[in-house]
Scaffold this motif. Structure first.
Motif, PDB file in Angstrom:
ATOM      1  N   LYS A  40      -6.951   9.395  -2.841  1.00  0.00           N
ATOM      2  CA  LYS A  40      -5.953   8.452  -2.343  1.00  0.00           C
ATOM      3  C   LYS A  40      -6.438   7.840  -1.045  1.00  0.00           C
ATOM      4  O   LYS A  40      -7.383   8.313  -0.421  1.00  0.00           O
ATOM      5  N   LYS A  41      -5.772   6.792  -0.640  1.00  0.00           N
ATOM      6  CA  LYS A  41      -6.052   6.093   0.622  1.00  0.00           C
ATOM      7  C   LYS A  41      -6.425   7.060   1.754  1.00  0.00           C
ATOM      8  O   LYS A  41      -5.700   8.033   1.997  1.00  0.00           O
ATOM      9  N   TYR A  51     -12.905  -6.081  -8.688  1.00  0.00           N
ATOM     10  CA  TYR A  51     -13.243  -4.716  -8.284  1.00  0.00           C
ATOM     11  C   TYR A  51     -12.774  -3.691  -9.315  1.00  0.00           C
ATOM     12  O   TYR A  51     -13.429  -2.692  -9.533  1.00  0.00           O
ATOM     13  N   HIS A  52     -11.632  -3.952  -9.941  1.00  0.00           N
ATOM     14  CA  HIS A  52     -11.055  -2.938 -10.825  1.00  0.00           C
ATOM     15  C   HIS A  52     -11.544  -3.047 -12.258  1.00  0.00           C
ATOM     16  O   HIS A  52     -11.495  -2.073 -12.996  1.00  0.00           O
ATOM     17  N   GLN A  88     -17.101  -1.756  -3.461  1.00  0.00           N
ATOM     18  CA  GLN A  88     -15.935  -2.645  -3.401  1.00  0.00           C
ATOM     19  C   GLN A  88     -14.692  -1.954  -3.942  1.00  0.00           C
ATOM     20  O   GLN A  88     -13.608  -2.063  -3.375  1.00  0.00           O
ATOM     21  N   LEU A  89     -14.868  -1.258  -5.080  1.00  0.00           N
ATOM     22  CA  LEU A  89     -13.741  -0.544  -5.678  1.00  0.00           C
ATOM     23  C   LEU A  89     -13.193   0.496  -4.701  1.00  0.00           C
ATOM     24  O   LEU A  89     -11.982   0.563  -4.460  1.00  0.00           O
ATOM     25  N   SER A 145     -11.347  -1.085  -1.911  1.00  0.00           N
ATOM     26  CA  SER A 145     -10.066  -1.683  -2.315  1.00  0.00           C
ATOM     27  C   SER A 145      -9.015  -0.584  -2.522  1.00  0.00           C
ATOM     28  O   SER A 145      -7.817  -0.847  -2.438  1.00  0.00           O
ATOM     29  N   LEU A 146      -9.461   0.648  -2.807  1.00  0.00           N
ATOM     30  CA  LEU A 146      -8.520   1.765  -2.940  1.00  0.00           C
ATOM     31  C   LEU A 146      -8.274   2.462  -1.601  1.00  0.00           C
ATOM     32  O   LEU A 146      -7.579   3.466  -1.534  1.00  0.00           O
ATOM     33  N   THR A 189      -9.294  -8.253  -6.411  1.00  0.00           N
ATOM     34  CA  THR A 189      -8.821  -6.985  -6.971  1.00  0.00           C
ATOM     35  C   THR A 189      -9.192  -6.887  -8.448  1.00  0.00           C
ATOM     36  O   THR A 189      -9.654  -5.848  -8.917  1.00  0.00           O
ATOM     37  N   LYS A 191       0.852  -1.198   0.000  1.00  0.00           N
ATOM     38  CA  LYS A 191       0.000   0.000   0.000  1.00  0.00           C
ATOM     39  C   LYS A 191       0.877   1.233   0.000  1.00  0.00           C
ATOM     40  O   LYS A 191       2.079   1.171   0.266  1.00  0.00           O
ATOM     41  N   LYS A 192       0.247   2.373  -0.260  1.00  0.00           N
ATOM     42  CA  LYS A 192       0.895   3.686  -0.261  1.00  0.00           C
ATOM     43  C   LYS A 192       1.936   3.804   0.865  1.00  0.00           C
ATOM     44  O   LYS A 192       1.636   3.500   2.015  1.00  0.00           O
TER      45      LYS A 192
END
Lengths: 475, 475
Positions: free
Chosen positions: B197-198, A346-347, B214-215, B218-219, A343, A197-198
């Motif tokens: 962003k997160k 979802y994407h 969900q998207l 997940s982000l 993932t 993650k970030k």
């Protein structure tokens, strides 16, 4: 591991002589058996013997002298040295790489440039009409002609065919171990998104494919570039030291015929990388995009070959060997499978249906293996022709990688040279190369560039390399 | 905005009578002009008049009584009330939604279930053989048969055709304003990734398509669900209050025929939403996936219609109207174009080439408009048939959305009912619905479910809805 049954007779002969030359059993200037002797020794026909020799001649290993017969070529030994192990500073890189990449990319639209900078084989090397046949087959045979959503994990038959193919590198995968993706870049995106993650740190080889740098930065990750040998890949002692000292979320390895440096990790290295991954509990994302384009007798193994615990996420695609535009790739994510599937869902919901069916059919019919055999031969010959041309024309002190697969050369000009300058001069002559500075976030590789030998060899290509060499002497 | 020239005569007649009925100019039980009179009034042939009336009859607006003529139908007025504006608590939701979604999804593989839960039109409603022809055309005409990488921004001809189509909603876009993606979900992924962003907060409608939830999760984003009216969409006063009080990174609106609630924002609302976006400098990601499936005379406009500053990222696809499996979508990202293109490049290089060429051809030849006309008619008829069936069989106090487009109904059972229980009972009878709890991260919509009328109408479907109603009375 014996696979002689699959090989043509002439290839057995040319391979065994090639091996003797590489191993210095035969030396430059040595006379080779006559065609007639070859026929007798190997119990083959005249035409097979001739084909074996023309194969070796095409690759620059041997040369025929009028009325004297065949000899081991001198030029083969005359190739420049290979670059040394890279030596990046162990720190996070700055952000100046982006601008250079954008500049080089902006030239790609110009059709009449000679694109040594592009990382794909020329369309002329791809079996397009046979791919079309597989697409027509897919439209006829898939439910609703492939217009409906595909399974989230991917087309079953395609996954089965991919699983079947891993026997080539002594892998063991089942249909259900594989997730299809829109090309290998998508496979990397999903894998990396799941693991880091970030703000997290990941390690990569150095130099490293710029797309990986861009992806990592767009996900907000910090990238550590580790020293990499142009023959054996990432320095695993430095890797272990890094894993010991820092919290690393994943190791990204282009294990076979690395882009851009051409390294191929030996089996022992792959096995040790897997051990380190397990010991420090840091997954390896293995980008095996080029593994099928090997010039030796066997396909190199993968880190995944040695994976007992599911800690390796093995990624691949047909983009570099068959149909870049189809965007068909995959990942065998080991124990991270459920997260990768989620993932993907979802994407992007699922991957494009008809292209998956077409490629499944292309693999199932054996057309892929057949095509790869030709492609490998062509690219191997190309690599040697390019090396010859470079060795003939580039300045003293130039080093060049000697890849045993793939279609990329890493050229290291003498210390003071500036490859961005070479790029700028060359593009005026409609020749595009990829400067080394694109392949790092750090202040290095100024004197390096990547050269693709995926173009069809002809006089223009040869002259362009000679011109490049001339320009390199002037900068 | 007059488009009568495009319409068939019979449609003009049936539309104008339909409008009179909807506006209560004509009331249930009113006698309608005879066929002969219709011919005289509108100066049309007998067959045109009959077709106009059968159209209205098919949609449940009118009924013929033997030997008496045609009358405005009573059943049309008898439909259940529409649900009230949703009322989510203004807080971030919990994580229990995921498990339910997984459960409902796991039933999708079972072929013989009747999938009222699926958000796509049945393959029987899609023009598959004509799509195949466009694919064959693409293979013949595209450079290298579509096996090469496509432009990163997307196929030019496809982008041109999409830009051409936006005139239907008074949009103004050029080829270079559009970026193609692998379906609409990819368009949302790139757009949202660029803007938030997160840890950032985004606002969405409530209920909201679970894929969006969900998207976002997940982000790593926090999701605020805002009150939404089943007819007019998100409550814009609450939106303004939220924008004033909190730092919001983007507003996600399914502006036309929202999934799952069916709302379509009136023009004034769309214009106001754009004003708010500009005033508070918060971009709108507009998911216009269903806009082409309208039941009125004109296609509804978009927020993008009112965008002067490039603050609207307008997303669409052909997945809900033509070929879900092709994964062809797009986004017009306004002033965020460069960032969206970069994200697309980094995450997946480019989109699949041949499907883009095929869809470009399908659009260019006018086949798409032609197909949409039929699809809209079928789905409109379906929606009314479903409403009839629900109104006949569901318990007193049931409310149902009355969508003016799309193919989804939102059913609100009486307060005490539990739609997850209904799902569990129904699936034993091989009927799959989507419980309301899937469409929120909060503790709400227990008595709601989403029902797709994208299936082909037949006796089994009718009986299944009646059975659903019977089961709903028992839970």
């Amino acid at each position: 591991m014996k696979k002689f049954d699959d090989k043509f007779l002439f290839e057995r002969i040319s391979n065994s002589i090639g091996r003797q030359i590489r191993n210095n059993v035969l030396n430059p200037g040595d006379k080779l058996p006559s065609i007639r002797e070859i026929c007798r020794i190997h119990a083959v026909s005249m035409s097979t013997a001739i084909r074996a020799y023309s194969e070796l001649e095409g690759k620059g290993f041997i040369e025929s002298r009028p009325k004297s017969g065949y000899f081991v070529s001198y030029t083969h030994q005359k190739f420049p040295s290979t670059p040394k192990t890279s030596n990046p500073v162990s720190d996070f890189g700055a952000e100046t790489t982006e601008a250079l990449i954008a500049r080089v990319y902006s030239e790609l639209g110009t059709e009449d440039n000679l694109l040594f900078s592009l990382g794909v084989p020329a369309p002329e090397l791809l079996p397009i009409s046979r791919i079309n046949k597989s697409m027509v087959y897919a439209m006829r045979r898939m439910p609703h002609s492939g217009t409906s959503y595909e399974k989230i994990q991917g087309n079953s038959e395609l996954r089965r065919q991919i699983a079947r193919g891993v026997i080539n590198w002594e892998g063991e995968l089942k249909e259900e171990d594989i997730v299809t993706t829109a090309g290998c870049m998508s496979a990397l995106t999903y894998s990396i998104s799941v693991l880091a993650k970030k703000g997290d740190i990941i390690v990569v080889e150095s130099p490293v494919y710029f797309g990986i740098l861009q992806l990592a930065r767009s996900l907000g990750l910090r990238v550590l570039e580790l020293a990499t040998n142009p023959v054996t890949g990432m320095d695993l002692d430095i890797l272990e030291k890094t894993l010991k000292e820092k919290t690393i979320k994943l190791i990204l390895l282009v294990s076979n015929f690395n882009n851009p440096i051409g390294s191929c990790m030996p089996d022992e290295h792959k096995a040790r990388a897997v051990e380190l991954a397990e010991k420090y509990n840091v997954p390896i994302v293995e980008d095996d995009l080029y593994g099928d384009i090997y010039f030796g007798e066997y396909r190199p193994r993968c880190c995944k070959t040695f994976d007992k615990t599911g800690i390796i996420l093995w990624c691949g695609s047909i983009s570099k060997t068959l149909a870049p535009g189809y965007r068909v790739g995959w990942v065998a994510p080991g124990k991270f499978k459920d997260q990768v599937i989620r993932t993907k869902l979802y994407h992007s919901v699922s991957s494009t249906t008809p292209v998956q069916g077409a490629i499944a059919h292309f693999l199932a019919t054996g057309r892929y293996e057949n095509h790869l055999r030709k492609l490998r031969n062509t690219l191997h010959s190309n690599s040697l022709r390019y090396l010859h041309a470079i060795s003939d024309s580039f300045p003293e002190g130039t080093r060049v990688s000697r890849p045993s697969g793939g279609f990329l050369l890493w050229v290291e000009l003498p210390k003071k040279s500036n490859a961005v300058k070479l790029y700028e001069t060359a593009i005026k002559h409609k020749i595009s190369i990829a400067p080394g500075r694109m392949f790092t976030l750090q202040d290095q590789y100024h004197n390096c560039f990547r050269l693709s030998y995926g173009l069809v060899w002809n006089e223009t290509v040869e002259n362009s390399i000679h011109l490049l060499g001339k320009l390199a002497k002037q900068i």
